[in-house]
Design a protein around this motif. Structure first.
Motif, PDB file in Angstrom:
ATOM      1  N   HIS A  51       0.663  -1.056  -0.002  1.00 14.14           N
ATOM      2  CA  HIS A  51      -0.032   0.101  -0.226  1.00 14.14           C
ATOM      3  C   HIS A  51       0.694   1.199   0.102  1.00 14.14           C
ATOM      4  CE1 HIS A  51      -4.023  -2.020   1.647  1.00 14.14           C
ATOM      5  NE2 HIS A  51      -3.822  -2.378   0.278  1.00 14.14           N
ATOM      6  N   ILE A  54      -0.574   4.804   0.501  1.00 12.94           N
ATOM      7  CA  ILE A  54      -0.811   5.099   1.804  1.00 12.94           C
ATOM      8  C   ILE A  54       0.380   5.602   2.476  1.00 12.94           C
ATOM      9  CG2 ILE A  54      -1.797   4.392   4.036  1.00 12.94           C
ATOM     10  CD1 ILE A  54      -3.606   2.637   2.820  1.00 12.94           C
ATOM     11  N   ILE A 147      -7.384 -14.622  12.453  1.00 18.19           N
ATOM     12  CA  ILE A 147      -8.675 -14.356  13.378  1.00 18.19           C
ATOM     13  C   ILE A 147      -8.934 -12.747  13.559  1.00 18.19           C
ATOM     14  CG2 ILE A 147      -9.675 -14.595  15.726  1.00 18.19           C
ATOM     15  CD1 ILE A 147      -7.570 -16.708  16.063  1.00 18.19           C
ATOM     16  N   MET A 149     -11.880  -9.896  11.757  1.00 20.25           N
ATOM     17  CA  MET A 149     -12.533  -9.217  10.506  1.00 20.25           C
ATOM     18  C   MET A 149     -12.225  -7.848  10.314  1.00 20.25           C
ATOM     19  SD  MET A 149     -14.929 -11.607   8.594  1.00 20.25           S
ATOM     20  CE  MET A 149     -15.115 -13.494   8.916  1.00 20.25           C
ATOM     21  N   GLY A 150     -11.193  -7.278  10.599  1.00 24.33           N
ATOM     22  CA  GLY A 150     -10.874  -5.821  10.515  1.00 24.33           C
ATOM     23  C   GLY A 150      -9.988  -5.876   9.254  1.00 24.33           C
ATOM     24  N   ASN A 151      -9.384  -4.663   9.045  1.00 22.52           N
ATOM     25  CA  ASN A 151      -8.485  -4.219   8.096  1.00 22.52           C
ATOM     26  C   ASN A 151      -7.003  -5.099   8.193  1.00 22.52           C
ATOM     27  OD1 ASN A 151     -10.107  -3.057   6.297  1.00 22.52           O
ATOM     28  ND2 ASN A 151      -9.713  -0.913   7.198  1.00 22.52           N
ATOM     29  N   GLN A 198     -21.229  -7.187  10.401  1.00 20.26           N
ATOM     30  CA  GLN A 198     -20.551  -6.815  11.708  1.00 20.26           C
ATOM     31  C   GLN A 198     -19.052  -6.423  11.370  1.00 20.26           C
ATOM     32  OE1 GLN A 198     -23.008  -9.071  12.522  1.00 20.26           O
ATOM     33  NE2 GLN A 198     -24.460  -7.563  12.917  1.00 20.26           N
ATOM     34  N   GLU A 205     -10.339  -1.845   0.772  1.00 20.85           N
ATOM     35  CA  GLU A 205      -9.345  -3.047   1.247  1.00 20.85           C
ATOM     36  C   GLU A 205      -9.886  -4.289   0.821  1.00 20.85           C
ATOM     37  OE1 GLU A 205      -9.726  -0.011   2.530  1.00 20.85           O
ATOM     38  OE2 GLU A 205      -7.781   0.877   2.301  1.00 20.85           O
ATOM     39  N   CYS A 311      -5.659 -11.255  14.304  1.00 25.29           N
ATOM     40  CA  CYS A 311      -5.536  -9.897  14.339  1.00 25.29           C
ATOM     41  C   CYS A 311      -6.944  -9.217  14.852  1.00 25.29           C
ATOM     42  CB  CYS A 311      -5.991  -9.742  12.590  1.00 25.29           C
ATOM     43  SG  CYS A 311      -4.752 -10.822  11.729  1.00 25.29           S
ATOM     44  N   ILE A 312      -6.823  -9.154  16.368  1.00 23.46           N
ATOM     45  CA  ILE A 312      -7.860  -8.732  17.075  1.00 23.46           C
ATOM     46  C   ILE A 312      -7.711  -7.388  17.695  1.00 23.46           C
ATOM     47  CG2 ILE A 312      -8.549 -11.138  17.370  1.00 23.46           C
ATOM     48  CD1 ILE A 312      -7.366 -11.025  20.100  1.00 23.46           C
ATOM     49  N   TYR A 314      -4.843  -3.938  19.095  1.00 23.60           N
ATOM     50  CA  TYR A 314      -3.607  -3.657  19.631  1.00 23.60           C
ATOM     51  C   TYR A 314      -3.716  -3.255  21.136  1.00 23.60           C
ATOM     52  CZ  TYR A 314      -2.074  -4.621  14.816  1.00 23.60           C
ATOM     53  OH  TYR A 314      -1.740  -5.151  13.616  1.00 23.60           O
ATOM     54  N   TRP A 347      -3.416   6.695  19.045  1.00 23.47           N
ATOM     55  CA  TRP A 347      -3.915   5.418  19.561  1.00 23.47           C
ATOM     56  C   TRP A 347      -3.618   5.248  21.014  1.00 23.47           C
ATOM     57  CZ3 TRP A 347      -2.758   0.906  15.283  1.00 23.47           C
ATOM     58  CH2 TRP A 347      -3.857   1.143  14.288  1.00 23.47           C
ATOM     59  N   GLY A 354      -9.716   4.001  13.472  1.00 26.89           N
ATOM     60  CA  GLY A 354      -9.868   5.202  12.569  1.00 26.89           C
ATOM     61  C   GLY A 354      -8.614   4.953  11.602  1.00 26.89           C
TER      62      GLY A 354
HETATM   63  P1  NAP Z   1     -10.714  -3.640  14.189  1.00 27.70           P
HETATM   64  O1  NAP Z   1     -10.955  -3.163  12.801  1.00 27.70           O
HETATM   65  O2  NAP Z   1     -10.979  -3.419  15.482  1.00 27.70           O
HETATM   66  O3  NAP Z   1     -10.867  -5.122  14.021  1.00 27.70           O
HETATM   67  C1  NAP Z   1     -10.703  -6.293  14.760  1.00 27.70           C
HETATM   68  C2  NAP Z   1     -11.302  -7.563  14.486  1.00 27.70           C
HETATM   69  O4  NAP Z   1     -11.065  -8.458  15.270  1.00 27.70           O
HETATM   70  C3  NAP Z   1     -12.978  -7.497  14.688  1.00 27.70           C
HETATM   71  O5  NAP Z   1     -13.555  -7.965  13.701  1.00 27.70           O
HETATM   72  C4  NAP Z   1     -13.423  -7.894  15.966  1.00 27.70           C
HETATM   73  O6  NAP Z   1     -14.584  -8.681  16.010  1.00 27.70           O
HETATM   74  C5  NAP Z   1     -11.987  -9.080  16.022  1.00 27.70           C
HETATM   75  N1  NAP Z   1     -12.006  -9.525  17.407  1.00 27.70           N
HETATM   76  C6  NAP Z   1     -11.779  -8.917  18.500  1.00 27.70           C
HETATM   77  N2  NAP Z   1     -11.329  -9.616  19.553  1.00 27.70           N
HETATM   78  C7  NAP Z   1     -11.781 -11.060  19.423  1.00 27.70           C
HETATM   79  C8  NAP Z   1     -11.589 -12.275  19.828  1.00 27.70           C
HETATM   80  N3  NAP Z   1     -11.485 -12.289  21.203  1.00 27.70           N
HETATM   81  N4  NAP Z   1     -12.115 -13.242  18.975  1.00 27.70           N
HETATM   82  C9  NAP Z   1     -12.186 -13.208  17.796  1.00 27.70           C
HETATM   83  N5  NAP Z   1     -12.318 -12.107  17.036  1.00 27.70           N
HETATM   84  C10 NAP Z   1     -11.806 -10.773  17.855  1.00 27.70           C
HETATM   85  O7  NAP Z   1      -8.824  -3.868  14.259  1.00 27.70           O
HETATM   86  P2  NAP Z   1      -7.713  -4.123  13.334  1.00 27.70           P
HETATM   87  O8  NAP Z   1      -7.989  -4.729  11.949  1.00 27.70           O
HETATM   88  O9  NAP Z   1      -6.541  -4.447  13.955  1.00 27.70           O
HETATM   89  O10 NAP Z   1      -7.618  -2.527  12.634  1.00 27.70           O
HETATM   90  C11 NAP Z   1      -7.117  -1.402  13.653  1.00 27.70           C
HETATM   91  C12 NAP Z   1      -7.213   0.036  12.971  1.00 27.70           C
HETATM   92  O11 NAP Z   1      -6.321   0.080  11.748  1.00 27.70           O
HETATM   93  C13 NAP Z   1      -8.934   0.044  12.325  1.00 27.70           C
HETATM   94  O12 NAP Z   1      -9.042   1.235  12.370  1.00 27.70           O
HETATM   95  C14 NAP Z   1      -8.274  -0.227  10.878  1.00 27.70           C
HETATM   96  O13 NAP Z   1      -9.197   0.218  10.073  1.00 27.70           O
HETATM   97  C15 NAP Z   1      -7.126   0.273  10.758  1.00 27.70           C
HETATM   98  N6  NAP Z   1      -6.497  -0.045   9.460  1.00 27.70           N
HETATM   99  C16 NAP Z   1      -6.695   0.349   8.210  1.00 27.70           C
HETATM  100  C17 NAP Z   1      -5.902  -0.229   7.206  1.00 27.70           C
HETATM  101  C18 NAP Z   1      -6.359   0.143   5.858  1.00 27.70           C
HETATM  102  O14 NAP Z   1      -5.603  -0.297   4.714  1.00 27.70           O
HETATM  103  N7  NAP Z   1      -7.061   1.176   5.598  1.00 27.70           N
HETATM  104  C19 NAP Z   1      -5.009  -1.409   7.177  1.00 27.70           C
HETATM  105  C20 NAP Z   1      -4.935  -1.968   8.623  1.00 27.70           C
HETATM  106  C21 NAP Z   1      -5.639  -1.396   9.594  1.00 27.70           C
HETATM  107  P3  NAP Z   1     -15.710  -7.840  16.799  1.00 27.70           P
HETATM  108  O15 NAP Z   1     -16.142  -6.810  16.148  1.00 27.70           O
HETATM  109  O16 NAP Z   1     -16.676  -8.950  17.157  1.00 27.70           O
HETATM  110  O17 NAP Z   1     -15.223  -7.399  18.059  1.00 27.70           O
END
Ligand code: NAP
Length: 434
Positions: A51, A54, A147, A149-151, A198, A205, A311-312, A314, A347, A354
């Motif tokens: 990317h 970005i 694990i 469903m985030g980015n 959800q 992405e 990936c749950i 930080y 953060w 965000g």
């Molecule tokens: P996130 O968006 O908060 O996603 C975390 C995921 O983990 C959610 O699906 C959550 O499910 C799941 N989860 C949390 N605890 C769990 C558990 N104990 N068991 C199973 N699943 C669990 O976090 P992220 O993916 O780390 O991203 C962090 C931030 O960086 C976000 O704002 C993201 O958009 C940003 N980011 C952006 C980009 C980009 O390319 N634009 C790339 C990377 C990151 P629930 O919803 O059910 O809690």
């Protein structure tokens, strides 16, 4: 003159410096500290190597970095080399912009098994973070379970799927590129404890997953809610769900042409990691959604897994002497205020959510608060005082000019078409400044 110390040279740090310049013009001096000898934090070691557009935002931070009243102070760990109390004695305000570089724990039986990694470690490995460059994940098995469903889950699934050619123009580090090209992983299961409505994945992405050379996404049409229910979603999420619908409609004939399947397993909550020494499977409980929450149904099944990447989310790394909110995983603060003179932003203030741009208003907000709390400078020593301390302790400070030399050396050793080949070792970085 006001002296401000910002700890962390990622987006939140540089936006705060920019805001301080706007607020006080020539009447402020800003020192941006980083524990690494190289700047930009998340931009360098978090944002995916493929990317690059970005990552380009760092050019904007460079403009701030090159101003006369902003300095980069690399290779200094606040809380180890210099304490928070010492900094508070030298600067009018100390702003913690240290992000959230640690993994949230899975806290499941078996989470200590080999080849179970958190995304901070796994992403740090392919992005050349010195702390994780030696991770050496085992990619010799067939199935990876990702694990979340985030980015970040999307980044990891995509990086595990790409061919050498698809990494052209990226700055993925050489050790990871070679390991990924030799990877035997053919099935990537993306596990979500809730459903398609959800997900935290953003449309651009998620869409990328539909355009990979040797991988295709699989979504079970039975997991998708009635299409009419999409109307209630906010537009971004609706677009993401549209992508899931198009993945569900990919014909089997197309799947026959690709080597790797990226399978979305919704309503699936991880319960245990299984294996002898090394992970071999993950135990999952089927869920249903009640009031937006995942509730276990009592139906369990196992997915074979030779690699698991969680990936749950930080956590911020605590710093001795700074109040910490254990539950939230960030500094205890009230709108960025921690203690008199001590603030946090990005953060480290609000947790890992965000976009990169979200940190800009955050930076301007914290500077507004500092201005409210401190209408006049307190006659602190600032950088002069820090330099005396650094000299007395024999700290090896890396400047922005040094970084430009490191950057040049990284560009000079890049693969054809790549912007840089990062140094992944702190000693190597320091050597490269000459
Ligand atoms: P996130 O968006 O908060 O996603 C975390 C995921 O983990 C959610 O699906 C959550 O499910 C799941 N989860 C949390 N605890 C769990 C558990 N104990 N068991 C199973 N699943 C669990 O976090 P992220 O993916 O780390 O991203 C962090 C931030 O960086 C976000 O704002 C993201 O958009 C940003 N980011 C952006 C980009 C980009 O390319 N634009 C790339 C990377 C990151 P629930 O919803 O059910 O809690």
């Amino acid at each position: 003159m006001r002296h401000i110390a910002i700890i962390g040279s990622g987006p939140a740090g540089y936006y705060t410096a920019e805001a301080a310049q706007k607020q006080w013009g020539d009447d402020v001096k800003v020192d941006i500290f980083d524990r690494l000898p190289v700047p930009y934090g998340l931009i360098r070691t978090g944002v995916a190597p493929d990317h690059q557009s970005i990552k380009g935002v760092s050019r904007r931070y460079e403009q701030t970095a090159l101003s006369d009243n902003v300095s980069f102070v690399g290779n200094v760990t606040i809380g180890e080399d210099v304490s928070i109390d010492e900094l508070l004695g030298l600067y009018d305000a100390v702003v913690l912009a240290t992000g959230a570089p640690r993994d949230r724990g899975l806290d499941l039986p078996g989470d200590h098994l080999r080849n179970v990694h958190g995304s901070a470690a796994f992403v740090g490995w392919y992005n050349g973070h010195p702390e994780f460059a030696a991770l050496d994940p085992d990619l010799s098995g067939d199935t990876a379970v990702v694990i979340g469903m985030g980015n970040v889950a999307l980044d990891v699934a995509r990086i595990l799927s790409k061919t050498r050619e698809e990494f052209a123009g990226s700055d993925i580090v050489g050790h990871a590129l070679e390991a990924l090209v030799a990877s035997k992983i053919r099935r990537i299961v993306v596990l979500g404890r809730r459903g398609p409505h959800q997900i935290m994945m953003t449309p651009k992405e998620l869409g990328e997953l539909g355009h990979l050379t040797r991988a295709a996404p699989r979504v079970d049409p039975a997991d998708l809610p009635d299409v009419g229910e999409d109307a209630l979603l906010e537009p971004g999420l609706r677009k993401s769900v549209n992508h899931l619908r198009s993945f569900a409609a990919i014909p089997e004939s197309h799947r026959a042409d690709v080597d790797i399947e990226v399978e979305f397993d919704f309503f699936a909550s991880p319960r245990a990691l299984l294996g002898e020494g090394k992970v071999e499977a993950i135990e999952v409980e089927r869920t249903r959604i009640e009031n937006g929450r995942a509730v276990g149904t009592g139906e369990f099944y196992e997915i074979p897994a030779s690699l698991v990447v969680a990936c749950i989310g930080y956590r911020t790394a605590p710093i001795p002497g700074v109040p910490f909110d254990e539950r939230a995983g960030r500094f205890a603060n009230d709108e960025g205020r921690i203690l008199p003179g001590l603030y946090c932003v990005g953060w480290a203030r609000r947790g890992p959510s965000g976009t990169i741009g979200t940190n800009r208003p955050d930076g301007f907000g914290v500077v507004e608060r500092i201005a409210e709390d401190m209408p006049a400078p307190a006659g602190r020593k600032g950088r002069e005082g820090f330099d005396a301390l650094a000299a007395a302790r024999g700290l090896e400070v890396v400047t922005f000019r040094d970084w430009k030399k490191i950057e040049e050396a990284e560009a000079a050793r890049a693969r054809d078409g790549a912007p840089r080949e990062k140094f992944v070792d702190v000693a190597e970085m320091i050597r490269a400044r000459g």
